[in-house]
Design an enzyme around this catalytic site. Sequence first.
Site, PDB file in Angstrom:
ATOM      1  N   LYS A 270       0.838  -1.218   0.000  1.00 44.37           N
ATOM      2  CA  LYS A 270       0.000   0.000   0.000  1.00 44.37           C
ATOM      3  C   LYS A 270       0.865   1.257   0.000  1.00 44.37           C
ATOM      4  O   LYS A 270       0.661   2.175  -0.785  1.00 44.37           O
ATOM      5  CB  LYS A 270      -0.921   0.040   1.246  1.00 44.37           C
ATOM      6  CG  LYS A 270      -1.825  -1.157   1.419  1.00 44.37           C
ATOM      7  CD  LYS A 270      -2.707  -1.020   2.649  1.00 44.37           C
ATOM      8  CE  LYS A 270      -1.962  -0.969   3.972  1.00 44.37           C
ATOM      9  NZ  LYS A 270      -1.252  -2.217   4.312  1.00 44.37           N
TER      10      LYS A 270
ATOM     11  N   ARG B 275      -9.482   1.513   8.743  1.00 40.68           N
ATOM     12  CA  ARG B 275      -9.199   0.133   9.141  1.00 40.68           C
ATOM     13  C   ARG B 275     -10.339  -0.480   9.942  1.00 40.68           C
ATOM     14  O   ARG B 275     -10.280  -1.663  10.261  1.00 40.68           O
ATOM     15  CB  ARG B 275      -7.960   0.116  10.031  1.00 40.68           C
ATOM     16  CG  ARG B 275      -6.645   0.083   9.285  1.00 40.68           C
ATOM     17  CD  ARG B 275      -5.540   0.340  10.288  1.00 40.68           C
ATOM     18  NE  ARG B 275      -4.441  -0.551  10.145  1.00 40.68           N
ATOM     19  CZ  ARG B 275      -3.301  -0.231   9.552  1.00 40.68           C
ATOM     20  NH1 ARG B 275      -3.131   0.949   9.016  1.00 40.68           N
ATOM     21  NH2 ARG B 275      -2.308  -1.098   9.501  1.00 40.68           N
TER      22      ARG B 275
ATOM     23  N   ARG C  24      11.910  -6.160   5.103  1.00 37.02           N
ATOM     24  CA  ARG C  24      11.869  -4.701   4.882  1.00 37.02           C
ATOM     25  C   ARG C  24      12.919  -3.979   5.723  1.00 37.02           C
ATOM     26  O   ARG C  24      13.088  -4.258   6.900  1.00 37.02           O
ATOM     27  CB  ARG C  24      10.477  -4.175   5.225  1.00 37.02           C
ATOM     28  CG  ARG C  24      10.400  -2.654   5.272  1.00 37.02           C
ATOM     29  CD  ARG C  24       8.999  -2.115   5.283  1.00 37.02           C
ATOM     30  NE  ARG C  24       8.145  -2.717   6.266  1.00 37.02           N
ATOM     31  CZ  ARG C  24       6.817  -2.626   6.243  1.00 37.02           C
ATOM     32  NH1 ARG C  24       6.219  -1.961   5.286  1.00 37.02           N
ATOM     33  NH2 ARG C  24       6.091  -3.194   7.180  1.00 37.02           N
TER      34      ARG C  24
ATOM     35  N   ARG D 276      11.712  -2.149  10.858  1.00 37.24           N
ATOM     36  CA  ARG D 276      10.693  -1.397  11.593  1.00 37.24           C
ATOM     37  C   ARG D 276      10.410  -2.119  12.899  1.00 37.24           C
ATOM     38  O   ARG D 276      10.421  -3.349  12.936  1.00 37.24           O
ATOM     39  CB  ARG D 276       9.418  -1.322  10.734  1.00 37.24           C
ATOM     40  CG  ARG D 276       8.933   0.080  10.506  1.00 37.24           C
ATOM     41  CD  ARG D 276       7.878   0.150   9.456  1.00 37.24           C
ATOM     42  NE  ARG D 276       6.595  -0.396   9.880  1.00 37.24           N
ATOM     43  CZ  ARG D 276       5.499  -0.391   9.141  1.00 37.24           C
ATOM     44  NH1 ARG D 276       5.526   0.137   7.929  1.00 37.24           N
ATOM     45  NH2 ARG D 276       4.379  -0.899   9.575  1.00 37.24           N
TER      46      ARG D 276
ATOM     47  N   ARG E 143      -0.429  -8.364  13.683  1.00 35.12           N
ATOM     48  CA  ARG E 143      -1.012  -7.353  12.781  1.00 35.12           C
ATOM     49  C   ARG E 143      -1.936  -8.032  11.764  1.00 35.12           C
ATOM     50  O   ARG E 143      -2.994  -7.497  11.413  1.00 35.12           O
ATOM     51  CB  ARG E 143       0.101  -6.571  12.077  1.00 35.12           C
ATOM     52  CG  ARG E 143       0.768  -5.559  13.005  1.00 35.12           C
ATOM     53  CD  ARG E 143       2.143  -5.134  12.529  1.00 35.12           C
ATOM     54  NE  ARG E 143       2.138  -4.515  11.225  1.00 35.12           N
ATOM     55  CZ  ARG E 143       3.225  -4.383  10.464  1.00 35.12           C
ATOM     56  NH1 ARG E 143       4.395  -4.810  10.897  1.00 35.12           N
ATOM     57  NH2 ARG E 143       3.150  -3.819   9.286  1.00 35.12           N
TER      58      ARG E 143
HETATM   59  P1  AP5 Z   1       4.839  -1.604   1.830  1.00 35.60           P
HETATM   60  O1  AP5 Z   1       4.534  -0.784   0.634  1.00 35.60           O
HETATM   61  O2  AP5 Z   1       5.555  -0.957   2.955  1.00 35.60           O
HETATM   62  O3  AP5 Z   1       3.512  -2.331   2.350  1.00 35.60           O
HETATM   63  P2  AP5 Z   1       2.317  -1.774   3.192  1.00 35.60           P
HETATM   64  O4  AP5 Z   1       1.081  -2.434   2.676  1.00 35.60           O
HETATM   65  O5  AP5 Z   1       2.328  -0.276   3.230  1.00 35.60           O
HETATM   66  O6  AP5 Z   1       2.707  -2.415   4.593  1.00 35.60           O
HETATM   67  P3  AP5 Z   1       2.755  -1.845   6.064  1.00 35.60           P
HETATM   68  O7  AP5 Z   1       3.403  -2.938   6.844  1.00 35.60           O
HETATM   69  O8  AP5 Z   1       3.345  -0.490   6.132  1.00 35.60           O
HETATM   70  O9  AP5 Z   1       1.215  -1.769   6.358  1.00 35.60           O
HETATM   71  P4  AP5 Z   1       0.494  -1.766   7.694  1.00 35.60           P
HETATM   72  O10 AP5 Z   1      -0.889  -1.515   7.248  1.00 35.60           O
HETATM   73  O11 AP5 Z   1       0.667  -2.941   8.570  1.00 35.60           O
HETATM   74  O12 AP5 Z   1       1.260  -0.616   8.508  1.00 35.60           O
HETATM   75  P5  AP5 Z   1       0.924   0.912   8.783  1.00 35.60           P
HETATM   76  O13 AP5 Z   1       2.174   1.648   8.655  1.00 35.60           O
HETATM   77  O14 AP5 Z   1      -0.282   1.373   8.042  1.00 35.60           O
HETATM   78  O15 AP5 Z   1       5.642  -2.894   1.320  1.00 35.60           O
HETATM   79  C1  AP5 Z   1       6.137  -3.848   2.254  1.00 35.60           C
HETATM   80  C2  AP5 Z   1       7.502  -4.370   1.761  1.00 35.60           C
HETATM   81  O16 AP5 Z   1       7.311  -5.099   0.545  1.00 35.60           O
HETATM   82  C3  AP5 Z   1       8.491  -3.247   1.441  1.00 35.60           C
HETATM   83  O17 AP5 Z   1       9.779  -3.650   1.766  1.00 35.60           O
HETATM   84  C4  AP5 Z   1       8.333  -3.049  -0.073  1.00 35.60           C
HETATM   85  O18 AP5 Z   1       9.475  -2.521  -0.668  1.00 35.60           O
HETATM   86  C5  AP5 Z   1       8.029  -4.466  -0.532  1.00 35.60           C
HETATM   87  N1  AP5 Z   1       7.151  -4.513  -1.690  1.00 35.60           N
HETATM   88  C6  AP5 Z   1       6.146  -3.647  -2.008  1.00 35.60           C
HETATM   89  N2  AP5 Z   1       5.534  -4.041  -3.141  1.00 35.60           N
HETATM   90  C7  AP5 Z   1       6.145  -5.178  -3.530  1.00 35.60           C
HETATM   91  C8  AP5 Z   1       5.959  -6.068  -4.636  1.00 35.60           C
HETATM   92  N3  AP5 Z   1       4.998  -5.855  -5.578  1.00 35.60           N
HETATM   93  N4  AP5 Z   1       6.770  -7.152  -4.735  1.00 35.60           N
HETATM   94  C9  AP5 Z   1       7.737  -7.377  -3.802  1.00 35.60           C
HETATM   95  N5  AP5 Z   1       7.981  -6.565  -2.739  1.00 35.60           N
HETATM   96  C10 AP5 Z   1       7.187  -5.489  -2.613  1.00 35.60           C
HETATM   97  O19 AP5 Z   1       0.469   0.846  10.333  1.00 35.60           O
HETATM   98  C11 AP5 Z   1       1.390   0.563  11.360  1.00 35.60           C
HETATM   99  C12 AP5 Z   1       0.670   0.621  12.704  1.00 35.60           C
HETATM  100  O20 AP5 Z   1       0.153   1.947  12.927  1.00 35.60           O
HETATM  101  C13 AP5 Z   1      -0.547  -0.281  12.847  1.00 35.60           C
HETATM  102  O21 AP5 Z   1      -0.186  -1.601  13.219  1.00 35.60           O
HETATM  103  C14 AP5 Z   1      -1.336   0.450  13.937  1.00 35.60           C
HETATM  104  O22 AP5 Z   1      -0.784   0.219  15.206  1.00 35.60           O
HETATM  105  C15 AP5 Z   1      -1.107   1.916  13.589  1.00 35.60           C
HETATM  106  N6  AP5 Z   1      -2.133   2.436  12.643  1.00 35.60           N
HETATM  107  C16 AP5 Z   1      -1.913   2.916  11.395  1.00 35.60           C
HETATM  108  N7  AP5 Z   1      -3.064   3.304  10.829  1.00 35.60           N
HETATM  109  C17 AP5 Z   1      -4.043   3.064  11.731  1.00 35.60           C
HETATM  110  C18 AP5 Z   1      -5.460   3.235  11.702  1.00 35.60           C
HETATM  111  N8  AP5 Z   1      -6.092   3.734  10.622  1.00 35.60           N
HETATM  112  N9  AP5 Z   1      -6.152   2.870  12.805  1.00 35.60           N
HETATM  113  C19 AP5 Z   1      -5.536   2.382  13.911  1.00 35.60           C
HETATM  114  N10 AP5 Z   1      -4.200   2.178  13.998  1.00 35.60           N
HETATM  115  C20 AP5 Z   1      -3.456   2.521  12.907  1.00 35.60           C
END
Ligand code: AP5
Length: 244
Positions: free
Chosen positions: A15, A90, A129, A169, A180
């Site tokens: 994402k 979410r 990552r 991370r 998660r």
């Molecule tokens: P990446 O693009 O980073 O994936 P992502 O879907 O953004 O993954 P995240 O782990 O960041 O998502 P998340 O939803 O768990 O975390 P968030 O930061 O929102 O890609 C991942 C890896 O794969 C990278 O190394 C990339 O280079 C690689 N990659 C990408 N595309 C690829 C492909 N096609 N092929 C191969 N490799 C690829 O949330 C973190 C925390 O914040 C949550 O756990 C929660 O505690 C809090 N939080 C955030 N938002 C909320 C909310 N709305 N409500 C409540 N708590 C929240």
Amino acid sequence: MALNLVMLGPPGAGKGTQAERFAREHGIPKVSTGDILREAVHSGTELGRAVKAVMERGELVGDELIIGIVRERLMQPDAMAGFVLDGFPRTAAQADALDEAVITANRGPVICVEIQVPDEELIRRVRGRRVCDDCGANADAFEHKPDALPDLCQNTERCRTIGPKWVARSDDSENVVRERLKVYWRDTRPMIEYYSARPTFRAIDGKQSPEQVREALVGAVASALGMPPAQLQSMVAKRLGAQA
Ligand code: AP5
């Protein structure tokens, strides 16, 4: 027409990677709740102190808090022509708040694109990552493979000068990633089911290369708007030209 895009999908689906590039190429801001919260933790603000432990356990921070942050961000002038939301909504309460802030406020449709990737691939990606310890940018986003990292993060002048500090991370350890994913299937997936009945919902295959996912994403957004990709591109080019 405003381009209001929501990226949906489990942790590691891509994402953030896709949101970053789509926002840059379409001249709209990327609003990542994960990035906003991590920045607050990094800076040691009151918000950061309040959410640090919750994030490290892989749980969701409270709806009221996160809805307030996003509502305020989407009211900024740069978000009026559209935005790419990464990591929000979410939960059902967050989805309702987004509808209220955008659809009820007549700011155009909300396009939702779900990136689908199998669980084991997600865990592999997230465990591999590496992010810049200073700015949080992904090391291998698009241009680099994890085993061929550039020496220095190139994202900001500060990163370019302070030197390489690639780190995992703090919520990317295997047990936290599994938590998660559990939270995702329990709280977020039902909300996506609800979105999937809408005419502006699309799902794409995230197990392709980042470039192929990017093309699928552009195609999905254009189709949700009822236009061919070329028409979307020319609409964006006109807007970017007018902004220049
Ligand atoms: P990446 O693009 O980073 O994936 P992502 O879907 O953004 O993954 P995240 O782990 O960041 O998502 P998340 O939803 O768990 O975390 P968030 O930061 O929102 O890609 C991942 C890896 O794969 C990278 O190394 C990339 O280079 C690689 N990659 C990408 N595309 C690829 C492909 N096609 N092929 C191969 N490799 C690829 O949330 C973190 C925390 O914040 C949550 O756990 C929660 O505690 C809090 N939080 C955030 N938002 C909320 C909310 N709305 N409500 C409540 N708590 C929240």
